[in-house]
Design a protein around this motif. Sequence first.
Motif, PDB file in Angstrom:
ATOM      1  N   PHE A   1       1.872   1.666  -3.531  1.00 52.10           N
ATOM      2  CA  PHE A   1       0.732   2.130  -4.316  1.00 52.10           C
ATOM      3  C   PHE A   1       0.498   3.624  -4.114  1.00 52.10           C
ATOM      4  O   PHE A   1       0.242   4.357  -5.077  1.00 52.10           O
TER       5      PHE A   1
ATOM      6  N   HIS B   1      -9.312   6.239  -2.176  1.00 53.00           N
ATOM      7  CA  HIS B   1      -8.241   5.291  -2.512  1.00 53.00           C
ATOM      8  C   HIS B   1      -7.929   5.330  -4.004  1.00 53.00           C
ATOM      9  O   HIS B   1      -8.796   5.076  -4.839  1.00 53.00           O
TER      10      HIS B   1
ATOM     11  N   TYR C   1       0.824  -1.209   0.000  1.00 52.91           N
ATOM     12  CA  TYR C   1       0.000   0.000   0.000  1.00 52.91           C
ATOM     13  C   TYR C   1       0.860   1.263   0.000  1.00 52.91           C
ATOM     14  O   TYR C   1       0.502   2.260  -0.634  1.00 52.91           O
TER      15      TYR C   1
ATOM     16  N   ARG D   1      -4.717  -6.933   0.275  1.00 47.95           N
ATOM     17  CA  ARG D   1      -3.623  -7.025  -0.699  1.00 47.95           C
ATOM     18  C   ARG D   1      -4.100  -7.704  -1.981  1.00 47.95           C
ATOM     19  O   ARG D   1      -3.684  -7.331  -3.080  1.00 47.95           O
TER      20      ARG D   1
ATOM     21  N   LEU E   1      -7.649  -2.312  -7.891  1.00 47.82           N
ATOM     22  CA  LEU E   1      -8.212  -1.019  -7.501  1.00 47.82           C
ATOM     23  C   LEU E   1      -8.224  -0.015  -8.648  1.00 47.82           C
ATOM     24  O   LEU E   1      -9.240   0.658  -8.881  1.00 47.82           O
TER      25      LEU E   1
ATOM     26  N   LEU F   1      -6.164  -5.026  -3.835  1.00 52.33           N
ATOM     27  CA  LEU F   1      -5.409  -3.838  -4.244  1.00 52.33           C
ATOM     28  C   LEU F   1      -5.020  -3.892  -5.717  1.00 52.33           C
ATOM     29  O   LEU F   1      -5.015  -2.864  -6.402  1.00 52.33           O
TER      30      LEU F   1
ATOM     31  N   LEU G   1     -11.501   0.467  -1.893  1.00 52.27           N
ATOM     32  CA  LEU G   1     -10.699  -0.665  -1.433  1.00 52.27           C
ATOM     33  C   LEU G   1     -11.262  -1.049  -0.072  1.00 52.27           C
ATOM     34  O   LEU G   1     -10.960  -0.424   0.934  1.00 52.27           O
TER      35      LEU G   1
END
Length: 367
Positions: free
Chosen positions: A48, A166, A45, A245, A251, A248, A193
């Motif tokens: 990201f 997000h 994250y 995870r 996303l 993600l 998310l």
Amino acid sequence: MTVDFLNLKAVNKRFEKEFQAAYQSFIASGYYIMGKELEAFEKAYADFCQTKHAIGVGSGLDALRLILEAYKSIGKLKNGDGVMVPANTFIATILAIEQANLKPVLVEVEDKRYNFSLSHIEKHIDASVKAILPVHLYGQLSPMTEIMKIAEKNNLIVIEDAAQAHGAKNKEGVRAGALGHAAAFSFYPSKNLGALGDAGAITTNDDILAKEIRSLRNYGSTERYVHDKIGFNSRLDEIQAAFLRIKLSSLDADNRRRQQIALRYIQEVNNPKIQMPSYNGLDEHVFHLFVVQVANREKFMTYLENNGVGCLIHYPIPPHKQKALLHLDTNTLPITERIHKQVVSLPMSPVLQDSEVDYVIQVLQNY
């Protein structure tokens, strides 16, 4: 036809096989709190969000509270300091300020973007204000470039409430979570998310702040059974970290689908009775919610219900009108109060089918 406001079962069905594998691995590991899954998600994250640190915590509210408490702990805030916050937000944003023994300073918002009005921010700056807490409401970034300039000029801390944003990016490609000094995220199941329970995270590039937050989330401890601070118990569960995870990786694609649906709503609904949100077609808005305004909300929602279109109100009562916050000092907030009387959230999800979008547009056109 019936179109659900949000079908979480369908959203998560896409990941069922990966979830089952992650669950079996989790059970077999024998390690259920602050293990490898949390570490892996925090790294993923942070990458990201383009930040040095991501710290998993129990909820979005905890994320905000821990940021504020950590700034107090390292001496950058103190009890009673003012924190500017948009008046139009979910109550959790303001609860975090109150719980940290800081003073919420409610700032009026813009009519169409629903976020901070920059002209009103300037009006509230005085010696007691030490921080700005912009909210990327409904998934749309606050005007962070201008806010950071104001903050730098006045030596203020900027904490993003990115609970609904997000993956959102500004024009330079910088994501929510990397636009201020620290940011709080919620992974409540309905978010872009979303976990399968309560969950949250904090992002920052500040090494000192990150270290303090990691201690505070775990009883104020830096090593087992050694407690240097009055801390909290707010840790992102291993199994939720594993699920997050997995999700993600989808996303950005999910956000693009949300944007496609939003553009169709905006471009294909031409009904003067319905005020559409402001959207420039860029990644600054990831449409956690698609929110319109109507003059007669009760009539509109009854019409939608009768035609099988799900809807909700985000949020029916502004924070300063809630019983829990009636003690707050507020000036008149006419835009915020009108927004709360007129907003309606329409179906918005990456799993909405084109036929469902077609039907929602038809129903809106005929209102």
